[in-house]
Motif scaffolding. Structure first.
Motif, PDB file in Angstrom:
ATOM      1  N   PRO A   1       0.826  -1.217   0.000  1.00 15.35           N
ATOM      2  CA  PRO A   1       0.000   0.000   0.000  1.00 15.35           C
ATOM      3  C   PRO A   1       0.859   1.266   0.000  1.00 15.35           C
ATOM      4  CG  PRO A   1       0.044  -0.988   2.194  1.00 15.35           C
ATOM      5  CD  PRO A   1       0.774  -1.930   1.291  1.00 15.35           C
ATOM      6  N   HIS A   2       0.526   2.186  -0.898  1.00 15.64           N
ATOM      7  CA  HIS A   2       1.282   3.439  -0.980  1.00 15.64           C
ATOM      8  C   HIS A   2       0.312   4.607  -1.152  1.00 15.64           C
ATOM      9  CE1 HIS A   2       5.110   1.425  -1.017  1.00 15.64           C
ATOM     10  NE2 HIS A   2       4.706   0.640  -1.999  1.00 15.64           N
ATOM     11  N   GLY A   3       0.728   5.747  -0.636  1.00 18.16           N
ATOM     12  CA  GLY A   3      -0.135   6.916  -0.622  1.00 18.16           C
ATOM     13  C   GLY A   3      -0.708   7.109   0.773  1.00 18.16           C
ATOM     14  N   PRO A   4      -1.031   8.330   1.144  1.00 13.40           N
ATOM     15  CA  PRO A   4      -1.488   8.623   2.509  1.00 13.40           C
ATOM     16  C   PRO A   4      -2.709   7.819   2.925  1.00 13.40           C
ATOM     17  CG  PRO A   4      -1.021  10.647   1.293  1.00 13.40           C
ATOM     18  CD  PRO A   4      -0.941   9.539   0.311  1.00 13.40           C
ATOM     19  N   VAL A   5      -3.699   7.688   2.048  1.00 16.55           N
ATOM     20  CA  VAL A   5      -4.937   6.987   2.411  1.00 16.55           C
ATOM     21  C   VAL A   5      -4.672   5.504   2.621  1.00 16.55           C
ATOM     22  CG1 VAL A   5      -7.255   6.369   1.664  1.00 16.55           C
ATOM     23  CG2 VAL A   5      -6.381   8.677   1.241  1.00 16.55           C
ATOM     24  N   ARG A   6      -4.002   4.878   1.674  1.00 18.73           N
ATOM     25  CA  ARG A   6      -3.743   3.442   1.772  1.00 18.73           C
ATOM     26  C   ARG A   6      -2.849   3.115   2.972  1.00 18.73           C
ATOM     27  NH1 ARG A   6      -2.985   0.947  -4.336  1.00 18.73           N
ATOM     28  NH2 ARG A   6      -4.997   1.680  -5.190  1.00 18.73           N
ATOM     29  N   GLU A   7      -1.861   3.919   3.190  1.00 17.19           N
ATOM     30  CA  GLU A   7      -0.976   3.672   4.334  1.00 17.19           C
ATOM     31  C   GLU A   7      -1.722   3.866   5.657  1.00 17.19           C
ATOM     32  OE1 GLU A   7       2.486   6.083   3.863  1.00 17.19           O
ATOM     33  OE2 GLU A   7       3.144   5.060   2.027  1.00 17.19           O
ATOM     34  N   ALA A   8      -2.607   4.844   5.709  1.00 17.90           N
ATOM     35  CA  ALA A   8      -3.410   5.054   6.922  1.00 17.90           C
ATOM     36  C   ALA A   8      -4.318   3.853   7.182  1.00 17.90           C
ATOM     37  CB  ALA A   8      -4.223   6.333   6.804  1.00 17.90           C
ATOM     38  N   ILE A   9      -4.885   3.299   6.097  1.00 18.23           N
ATOM     39  CA  ILE A   9      -5.737   2.115   6.235  1.00 18.23           C
ATOM     40  C   ILE A   9      -4.924   0.946   6.762  1.00 18.23           C
ATOM     41  CG2 ILE A   9      -7.064   0.393   4.956  1.00 18.23           C
ATOM     42  CD1 ILE A   9      -8.021   2.650   3.127  1.00 18.23           C
ATOM     43  N   ALA A  10      -3.702   0.780   6.271  1.00 12.02           N
ATOM     44  CA  ALA A  10      -2.837  -0.313   6.732  1.00 12.02           C
ATOM     45  C   ALA A  10      -2.536  -0.174   8.223  1.00 12.02           C
ATOM     46  CB  ALA A  10      -1.541  -0.325   5.923  1.00 12.02           C
ATOM     47  N   VAL A  11      -2.278   1.061   8.663  1.00  7.03           N
ATOM     48  CA  VAL A  11      -2.018   1.294  10.090  1.00  7.03           C
ATOM     49  C   VAL A  11      -3.273   1.012  10.914  1.00  7.03           C
ATOM     50  CG1 VAL A  11      -1.433   3.052  11.811  1.00  7.03           C
ATOM     51  CG2 VAL A  11      -0.168   2.949   9.644  1.00  7.03           C
ATOM     52  N   ALA A  12      -4.427   1.423  10.429  1.00  3.12           N
ATOM     53  CA  ALA A  12      -5.691   1.182  11.145  1.00  3.12           C
ATOM     54  C   ALA A  12      -5.963  -0.315  11.274  1.00  3.12           C
ATOM     55  CB  ALA A  12      -6.840   1.879  10.426  1.00  3.12           C
ATOM     56  N   ILE A  13      -5.668  -1.065  10.209  1.00  2.00           N
ATOM     57  CA  ILE A  13      -5.853  -2.523  10.269  1.00  2.00           C
ATOM     58  C   ILE A  13      -4.958  -3.127  11.351  1.00  2.00           C
ATOM     59  CG2 ILE A  13      -5.475  -4.673   8.998  1.00  2.00           C
ATOM     60  CD1 ILE A  13      -6.264  -3.112   6.454  1.00  2.00           C
ATOM     61  N   ALA A  14      -3.725  -2.655  11.436  1.00  2.00           N
ATOM     62  CA  ALA A  14      -2.799  -3.164  12.449  1.00  2.00           C
ATOM     63  C   ALA A  14      -3.290  -2.856  13.854  1.00  2.00           C
ATOM     64  CB  ALA A  14      -1.408  -2.562  12.227  1.00  2.00           C
ATOM     65  N   VAL A  15      -3.790  -1.644  14.064  1.00  2.00           N
ATOM     66  CA  VAL A  15      -4.291  -1.256  15.389  1.00  2.00           C
ATOM     67  C   VAL A  15      -5.491  -2.109  15.779  1.00  2.00           C
ATOM     68  CG1 VAL A  15      -5.373   0.601  16.710  1.00  2.00           C
ATOM     69  CG2 VAL A  15      -3.407   1.091  15.238  1.00  2.00           C
ATOM     70  N   TYR A  16      -6.420  -2.289  14.838  1.00  2.00           N
ATOM     71  CA  TYR A  16      -7.611  -3.103  15.123  1.00  2.00           C
ATOM     72  C   TYR A  16      -7.223  -4.541  15.458  1.00  2.00           C
ATOM     73  CZ  TYR A  16     -11.854  -5.817  14.292  1.00  2.00           C
ATOM     74  OH  TYR A  16     -12.898  -6.696  14.415  1.00  2.00           O
ATOM     75  N   SER A  17      -6.337  -5.111  14.662  1.00  2.00           N
ATOM     76  CA  SER A  17      -5.947  -6.509  14.863  1.00  2.00           C
ATOM     77  C   SER A  17      -5.227  -6.701  16.191  1.00  2.00           C
ATOM     78  CB  SER A  17      -5.060  -6.978  13.712  1.00  2.00           C
ATOM     79  OG  SER A  17      -5.748  -6.886  12.485  1.00  2.00           O
ATOM     80  N   LEU A  18      -4.366  -5.771  16.557  1.00  2.00           N
ATOM     81  CA  LEU A  18      -3.654  -5.881  17.831  1.00  2.00           C
ATOM     82  C   LEU A  18      -4.606  -5.712  19.012  1.00  2.00           C
ATOM     83  CD1 LEU A  18      -0.358  -3.935  17.026  1.00  2.00           C
ATOM     84  CD2 LEU A  18      -0.647  -6.410  17.286  1.00  2.00           C
ATOM     85  N   THR A  19      -5.633  -4.893  18.840  1.00  2.00           N
ATOM     86  CA  THR A  19      -6.631  -4.725  19.903  1.00  2.00           C
ATOM     87  C   THR A  19      -7.394  -6.028  20.138  1.00  2.00           C
ATOM     88  OG1 THR A  19      -6.889  -2.379  19.356  1.00  2.00           O
ATOM     89  CG2 THR A  19      -8.644  -3.418  20.651  1.00  2.00           C
ATOM     90  N   VAL A  20      -7.820  -6.653  19.053  1.00  2.00           N
ATOM     91  CA  VAL A  20      -8.522  -7.935  19.173  1.00  2.00           C
ATOM     92  C   VAL A  20      -7.596  -8.992  19.766  1.00  2.00           C
ATOM     93  CG1 VAL A  20      -9.646  -9.800  17.896  1.00  2.00           C
ATOM     94  CG2 VAL A  20     -10.104  -7.414  17.286  1.00  2.00           C
ATOM     95  N   ALA A  21      -6.348  -9.005  19.332  1.00  2.00           N
ATOM     96  CA  ALA A  21      -5.386  -9.979  19.849  1.00  2.00           C
ATOM     97  C   ALA A  21      -5.181  -9.812  21.350  1.00  2.00           C
ATOM     98  CB  ALA A  21      -4.060  -9.836  19.110  1.00  2.00           C
ATOM     99  N   SER A  22      -5.177  -8.571  21.829  1.00  2.00           N
ATOM    100  CA  SER A  22      -4.963  -8.340  23.260  1.00  2.00           C
ATOM    101  C   SER A  22      -6.094  -8.916  24.105  1.00  2.00           C
ATOM    102  CB  SER A  22      -4.823  -6.837  23.533  1.00  2.00           C
ATOM    103  OG  SER A  22      -6.048  -6.158  23.281  1.00  2.00           O
ATOM    104  N   VAL A  23      -7.314  -8.921  23.568  1.00  2.00           N
ATOM    105  CA  VAL A  23      -8.446  -9.508  24.290  1.00  2.00           C
ATOM    106  C   VAL A  23      -8.258 -11.019  24.418  1.00  2.00           C
ATOM    107  CG1 VAL A  23     -10.941  -9.873  24.276  1.00  2.00           C
ATOM    108  CG2 VAL A  23      -9.991  -7.680  23.535  1.00  2.00           C
ATOM    109  N   TRP A  24      -7.752 -11.644  23.374  1.00  3.61           N
ATOM    110  CA  TRP A  24      -7.524 -13.089  23.419  1.00  3.61           C
ATOM    111  C   TRP A  24      -6.395 -13.472  24.366  1.00  3.61           C
ATOM    112  CZ3 TRP A  24     -10.336 -17.058  21.752  1.00  3.61           C
ATOM    113  CH2 TRP A  24     -11.348 -16.798  20.828  1.00  3.61           C
ATOM    114  N   LEU A  25      -5.556 -12.538  24.737  1.00  7.54           N
ATOM    115  CA  LEU A  25      -4.452 -12.843  25.646  1.00  7.54           C
ATOM    116  C   LEU A  25      -4.829 -12.683  27.107  1.00  7.54           C
ATOM    117  CD1 LEU A  25      -1.441 -11.232  23.737  1.00  7.54           C
ATOM    118  CD2 LEU A  25      -2.009 -13.661  23.954  1.00  7.54           C
ATOM    119  N   ARG A  26      -6.062 -12.261  27.392  1.00  6.03           N
ATOM    120  CA  ARG A  26      -6.514 -12.195  28.773  1.00  6.03           C
ATOM    121  C   ARG A  26      -6.654 -13.598  29.332  1.00  6.03           C
ATOM    122  NH1 ARG A  26     -11.869  -8.706  28.884  1.00  6.03           N
ATOM    123  NH2 ARG A  26     -12.475 -10.548  27.689  1.00  6.03           N
TER     124      ARG A  26
END
Length: 359
Positions: free
Chosen positions: A50-75
């Motif tokens: 992904p390249h360009g401000p919008v696509r890169e922002a989406i990639a970062v948002a996907i990472a944040v969402y996935s790590l948030t869900v992963a943290s719940v599974w680690l409880r």
């Protein structure tokens, strides 16, 4: 019974807990969620990513969402069925976005393989209806990418899309078949979620079947034991819910490995377990000795006060099964209380020629 169309969530998660695999499985789910979610952000470093401000922002948002869900599974506690359903269906959105933001559509097509994780997860744990939004999003994503690739190489586009679609179907069929082959005749609503043993409803249903199906010869005896973990409230308050749950899981596994295959093992309250079976003699001490020995060898090293009632089976068959079970539970509970009052970690037997039953 766990039919092919039913949710297997509590049945499978209780079995994982009973076998000590729940924490490991939760870590694997967390790793997959976090790992897949981080890949789009990592691919920013690739010319095909992904390249360009919008696509890169989406990639970062996907990472944040996935790590948030992963943290719940680690409880320490296993997520609820509702959380599991919501997260796995919503995961179709970031999965689709991750595929569509790639600069190279072929890389995006390759990324759609990540839908297999959701397919397998739903096939094992949930009702197949929840695959509709996931496969719907996957089909739209796959179709869009196939059109982009097909503008230059139609054969490659069709072949790649067909392989990914067929793999998802194959994974779904394989997982559901494995569940059907491993399922029992016990309905999931009769299973206690933590230990995988029968709950109170399951106890009454199975005990009624036991009373009705066994050979009612005069030398048959009904045996029911109440196994209560000693000082369980103290254990829960001092060690916390995780250790208390671990103790209950250890006891359930000890009972499962000790009783005969056709015997009944149930978990009906925080600290109380039930074992029921039929014997040819009124002597249930060999079974109880095995239970005590198995409990001593568990990692939790907990002890239990055990009350056992034993009575001829034939006189019981003229009464309604629910009334008989109530009488057996009451007698065994009284014997267990006597063992607890005498210091615990002991057994009290109540052998009766005629169990009084009030209808």
């Amino acid at each position: 019974m766990i039919p092919g169309g039913q949710s297997n969530y509590y049945w499978l998660t209780s079995l994982l807990a009973a076998r000590g695999l729940q924490a490991r499985t939760a870590r694997v789910v967390a790793f997959v969620n976090g790992g897949v979610g981080l890949l789009p952000m990592l691919l920013i470093l690739s010319p095909a990513g992904p390249h360009g401000p919008v696509r890169e922002a989406i990639a970062v948002a996907i990472a944040v969402y996935s790590l948030t869900v992963a943290s719940v599974w680690l409880r320490h506690s296993w997520p609820s069925q509702r959380f599991s359903i919501i997260t796995v269906t919503l995961w179709a959105i970031p999965m689709s976005a991750a595929c569509l933001v790639m600069s190279d559509p072929m890389l995006g097509m390759l990324a759609t393989i990540s839908f297999i994780f959701a397919t397998g997860y739903v096939a094992f744990l949930h009702h197949p209806i929840f695959l509709v939004p996931i496969w719907g999003a996957g089909a739209i994503t796959l179709g869009y990418l196939a059109v982009r690739i097909g503008m230059h190489d139609p054969a490659l586009a069709f072949s790649a899309a067909a392989v990914i679609a067929l793999v998802n179907v194959y994974v779904f069929y394989t997982c559901r078949t494995a569940i059907d082959l491993s399922s029992t005749d016990i309905h999931y609503s009769e299973i206690e979620q933590l230990t995988g043993l029968l709950n109170t409803d399951g106890l009454y249903a199975r005990a009624a079947n036991l009373l009705a199906a066994r050979n009612r010869q005069d030398d048959r005896h009904m045996v029911l034991a109440v196994v209560s973990i000693d000082s369980f409230p103290l254990l829960a308050s001092m060690s916390g819910p995780r250790h208390a749950n671990r103790a209950r899981i250890d006891v359930s596994q000890a009972l499962r490995e000790t009783v005969r295959r056709n015997a009944i093992a149930a978990h009906i309250s925080d600290s109380d377990f039930i074992v029921a079976d039929t014997f040819t003699t009124p002597d249930a001490s060999p079974l109880i000795d095995r239970i005590q020995g198995a409990m001593k060898s568990t990692p939790s090293r907990v002890t239990a006060s055990i009350g056992v009632v034993c009575t001829p089976l034939a006189p019981l068959t003229v009464h309604p099964p629910e009334v008989v079970i109530d009488a057996l539970l009451a007698a065994a509970a009284q014997a267990m209380e006597r063992a607890r009052e005498d210091g615990g970690n002991d057994v009290r037997y109540d052998v009766r020629d005629n169990l009084p039953i009030d209808e």
